[in-house]
Design an enzyme around this catalytic site. Structure first.
Site, short mmCIF file in Angstrom:
data_model
loop_
_atom_site.label_atom_id
_atom_site.label_comp_id
_atom_site.label_asym_id
_atom_site.label_seq_id
_atom_site.Cartn_x
_atom_site.Cartn_y
_atom_site.Cartn_z
N GLU A 58 14.43 39.81 -39.30
CA GLU A 58 15.10 38.71 -40.00
C GLU A 58 14.05 37.67 -40.36
OE1 GLU A 58 18.33 36.63 -38.02
OE2 GLU A 58 18.56 35.23 -39.70
N ASP A 175 26.97 36.70 -41.32
CA ASP A 175 26.21 36.07 -40.23
C ASP A 175 27.15 35.24 -39.34
OD1 ASP A 175 24.02 35.33 -38.74
OD2 ASP A 175 23.02 34.25 -40.35
N GLU A 232 23.31 39.13 -31.82
CA GLU A 232 22.22 38.14 -31.83
C GLU A 232 22.10 37.41 -30.50
OE1 GLU A 232 21.32 35.97 -35.70
OE2 GLU A 232 23.47 35.69 -35.45
P1 C2E Z 1 20.63 32.03 -37.96
O1 C2E Z 1 20.59 32.67 -39.30
O2 C2E Z 1 21.83 32.25 -37.13
O3 C2E Z 1 19.29 32.52 -37.23
C1 C2E Z 1 19.20 32.81 -35.86
C2 C2E Z 1 18.63 31.64 -35.10
O4 C2E Z 1 18.72 31.93 -33.71
C3 C2E Z 1 17.15 31.40 -35.38
O5 C2E Z 1 16.90 30.00 -35.25
C4 C2E Z 1 16.48 32.16 -34.24
O6 C2E Z 1 15.18 31.69 -33.94
C5 C2E Z 1 17.44 31.86 -33.12
N1 C2E Z 1 17.39 32.88 -32.06
C6 C2E Z 1 17.12 34.19 -32.17
N2 C2E Z 1 17.19 34.81 -30.99
C7 C2E Z 1 17.53 33.87 -30.08
C8 C2E Z 1 17.76 33.89 -28.66
O7 C2E Z 1 17.66 34.91 -28.00
N3 C2E Z 1 18.08 32.70 -28.09
C9 C2E Z 1 18.20 31.55 -28.80
N4 C2E Z 1 18.49 30.44 -28.15
N5 C2E Z 1 17.99 31.49 -30.13
C10 C2E Z 1 17.67 32.64 -30.76
P2 C2E Z 1 16.06 29.20 -36.33
O8 C2E Z 1 14.90 30.01 -36.82
O9 C2E Z 1 15.79 27.84 -35.75
O10 C2E Z 1 17.06 29.06 -37.55
C11 C2E Z 1 18.23 28.28 -37.43
C12 C2E Z 1 19.13 28.47 -38.62
O11 C2E Z 1 18.51 27.94 -39.81
C13 C2E Z 1 19.43 29.94 -38.94
O12 C2E Z 1 20.43 30.42 -38.09
C14 C2E Z 1 19.85 29.82 -40.39
O13 C2E Z 1 21.19 29.40 -40.49
C15 C2E Z 1 18.94 28.72 -40.91
N6 C2E Z 1 17.77 29.33 -41.58
C16 C2E Z 1 16.58 29.72 -41.07
N7 C2E Z 1 15.77 30.23 -42.02
C17 C2E Z 1 16.49 30.18 -43.18
C18 C2E Z 1 16.21 30.56 -44.53
O14 C2E Z 1 15.14 31.10 -44.89
N8 C2E Z 1 17.20 30.32 -45.46
C19 C2E Z 1 18.40 29.76 -45.10
N9 C2E Z 1 19.32 29.56 -46.07
N10 C2E Z 1 18.69 29.40 -43.85
C20 C2E Z 1 17.75 29.61 -42.90
CA CA Z 2 20.83 34.69 -40.00
CA CA Z 3 23.23 34.08 -36.96
#
Ligand code: C2E
Ligand code: CA
Ligand code: CA
Ligand code: CA
Length: 275
Positions: A58, A175, A232
């Site tokens: 991802e 998602d 996830e």
């Molecule tokens: P999401 O799409 O639900 O992405 C999963 C989030 O959970 C990611 O946070 C990831 O680092 C985190 N995560 C994964 N595994 C674990 C785990 O085992 N434990 C915990 N505590 N967290 C975990 P991240 O990278 O901070 O991204 C947060 C949100 O920001 C994403 O949620 C998504 O909604 C948004 N986002 C991130 N990158 C993009 C992007 O390129 N475009 C868009 N439109 N939204 C993005």
């Molecule tokens: Ca996602």
């Molecule tokens: Ca997600």
């Protein structure tokens, strides 16, 4: 009691002011940002726990601002949406993510997050299609992740944008499944190929009878509908064992890896035996 109440509301308003100030700073830095230079794509493995192989990554946005330092996507993506920068941001991110994926073995997929704006006009969807075609990547390696909130603004328009990407051969993943509103009706109305069970159902899964029931039902539902299912947020061996017992197959979480840089993702695949 009065004093406590007043002290409490003062604390609240102070943190509220801080949050607004922070958002203003993010907005200002984002308007001035050189997106191409300051925004990077990180990659988190999605693992098939049957074969123990990484089947996809991802893409997750990372921003290092020269003035603010590292700002998490949960903070800057909503601001980019509000100030009309998200279209440009998504295009930069997709180009970078596809360039990285081009160097991986053909069987490794890329899962990419879309915002409301990205699917709320045919122009923005067509721009994404153009980027995919220009990359030369087989669209069947690509999944687009959408949330239910992203569908709420204009369902018909969002559906037609998603249909276009699906017609190209891309997969469509719902998602944060289980956290939104009309999950079940949307499952039916959208051309989905995959659902992603939200982390909130996985935390302490092995100790939580309600979560166990929910995850079991969601796995059964996705299987009945012919959809693949990614769980996830798996952080511990205990959660993984519980999930395995419920029949979960595709897993993403800190237990396997945090999101990592392009270079580390390539290294990760080498160690994984996939490359
Ligand atoms: P999401 O799409 O639900 O992405 C999963 C989030 O959970 C990611 O946070 C990831 O680092 C985190 N995560 C994964 N595994 C674990 C785990 O085992 N434990 C915990 N505590 N967290 C975990 P991240 O990278 O901070 O991204 C947060 C949100 O920001 C994403 O949620 C998504 O909604 C948004 N986002 C991130 N990158 C993009 C992007 O390129 N475009 C868009 N439109 N939204 C993005
Ligand atoms: Ca996602
Ligand atoms: Ca997600
Ligand atoms: Ca989320």
């Amino acid at each position: 009691a009065k004093r406590t109440t007043r002290g409490h509301s003062m604390l609240f308003s102070q943190s509220h002011v801080k949050a607004i100030q922070r958002e203003k700073q993010i907005e200002q830095a984002l308007r001035q940002a050189d997106l191409e230079a300051e925004i990077a794509v990180y990659f988190q493995p999605i693992v098939d726990i049957g074969s123990d192989r990484t089947v996809a990554f991802e893409a997750l946005a990372r921003w290092t601002s020269p003035t603010l330092g590292s700002v998490p996507p949960g903070q800057f993506i909503p601001v980019a949406e509000r100030i009309g920068l998200i279209g440009q941001l998504t295009r930069v991110l997709l180009r970078k993510a596809l360039a990285s994926a081009g160097a991986w073995p053909g069987e490794v997929g890329l899962s990419f997050n879309l915002s409301t704006h990205d699917i709320s006009s045919s122009e923005s969807a067509i721009a994404l299609a153009g980027i995919i075609m220009a990359s030369g990547i087989d669209p069947r390696r690509l999944d687009f992740e959408i949330t239910e909130t992203a569908m709420m603004y204009d369902f018909a328009q969002a559906k037609s944008a998603i249909n276009m990407l699906k017609t190209m051969g891309c997969g469509i993943a719902l998602d944060d499944f289980g956290t939104g509103y009309s999950s079940l009706s949307q499952l039916h109305a959208l051309p989905l190929t995959k659902i992603k069970i939200d982390r909130s159902f996985v935390t302490e899964l092995h100790k939580n009878p309600a979560s166990l029931k929910i995850v079991k039902s969601l796995l059964a539902l996705s299987s009945d509908m012919g959809l693949r299912c990614v769980t996830e947020g798996v952080e511990t061996e205990e959660e993984l064992a519980a999930l395995r017992q419920l029949g979960g197959k595709l897993v993403q979480g800190y237990l396997f890896s945090r999101p990592i840089s392009e270079t580390d993702a390539t290294e990760y695949l080498l160690q994984d035996g996939a490359a």
